[in-house]
Write an enzyme that holds these catalytic residues in place. Structure first.
Site, mmCIF file in Angstrom:
data_model
loop_
_atom_site.group_PDB
_atom_site.id
_atom_site.type_symbol
_atom_site.label_atom_id
_atom_site.label_comp_id
_atom_site.label_asym_id
_atom_site.label_seq_id
_atom_site.Cartn_x
_atom_site.Cartn_y
_atom_site.Cartn_z
ATOM 1 N N ALA A 66 0.838 -1.205 0.000
ATOM 2 C CA ALA A 66 0.000 0.000 0.000
ATOM 3 C C ALA A 66 0.867 1.245 0.000
ATOM 4 C CB ALA A 66 -0.921 0.002 1.221
ATOM 5 N N ASP A 67 0.288 2.321 -0.511
ATOM 6 C CA ASP A 67 0.958 3.610 -0.482
ATOM 7 C C ASP A 67 -0.100 4.693 -0.332
ATOM 8 O OD1 ASP A 67 3.736 4.842 -0.878
ATOM 9 O OD2 ASP A 67 2.442 6.092 -2.131
ATOM 10 N N THR A 68 0.179 5.662 0.523
ATOM 11 C CA THR A 68 -0.738 6.768 0.776
ATOM 12 C C THR A 68 -0.045 8.081 0.458
ATOM 13 O OG1 THR A 68 -1.855 5.529 2.531
ATOM 14 C CG2 THR A 68 -2.160 7.916 2.530
#
Length: 185
Positions: A66-68
């Site tokens: 995941a990446d935010t």
């Protein structure tokens, strides 16, 4: 089902995934976060890179990366390098709307899926003293946009249009949907 691996060092993502009652391992990736382009595209590319990198050493697992990212227009607002940059970021976001995108990739067990979710967030107007008091908590230093909505940062967020967990770092409703479709839940 094989192993389930979360490719992230984020305690927030670990906490959110735990809500689903799953057994999973955590293996942080060592990916350079140097992608270019629109923030949504960048988040999707980075989540995929993270999942693929961990999967290469764990081919018997389904890996979740995941990446935010926080952004205003096409301007990405990353993690502050120091307290001065944290002040600049928080001052810039004070009283205004911004967007938070979290992209999630699933790699392994014959699956390669990437999805994303976007939420809009508005900060209330912040005084100089409030910004420095928040920086003094240490919370802004390892987070995109220099804040964490789940901690003391909740006191500066006036409104969220979208999923709270997207802002926190893992859109749990969408993750649940993928895992359910894969018969993991």
């Amino acid at each position: 089902m094989g192993r389930l691996v979360l490719a992230s060092s984020s305690p927030r993502r670990r906490e959110i995934l735990s809500l689903l009652g799953l057994d999973f391992e955590v293996i942080p990736p060592s990916v350079e976060e140097d992608a270019q382009g629109h923030p949504i595209t960048v988040a999707r590319v980075l989540s995929r890179k993270k999942a693929l990198e961990v999967w290469k050493g764990n081919r018997d697992a389904l890996v979740i990366g995941a990446d935010t990212l926080v952004f205003v227009g096409n301007r990405t607002i990353g993690k502050p390098r120091d307290e001065e940059e944290a002040y600049e970021i928080l001052s810039f976001l004070s009283g205004r709307w911004h967007r938070v995108v979290t992209a999630v990739s699933f790699v392994g067990m014959g699956v390669r899926v990437t999805l994303h979710d976007v939420a809009r967030v508005r900060f209330r107007e912040l005084s100089r003293e409030e910004i420095y008091a928040y920086i003094d908590t240490g919370e802004p230093m390892d987070k995109a946009g220099a804040y964490g909505v789940q901690g003391f940062g909740a006191t500066i967020v006036d409104r969220i249009d979208g999923n709270f967990y997207t802002v926190m770092g893992l859109p749990v409703v969408k993750v649940y949907g993928v895992l359910k479709n894969l018969s993991i839940l």
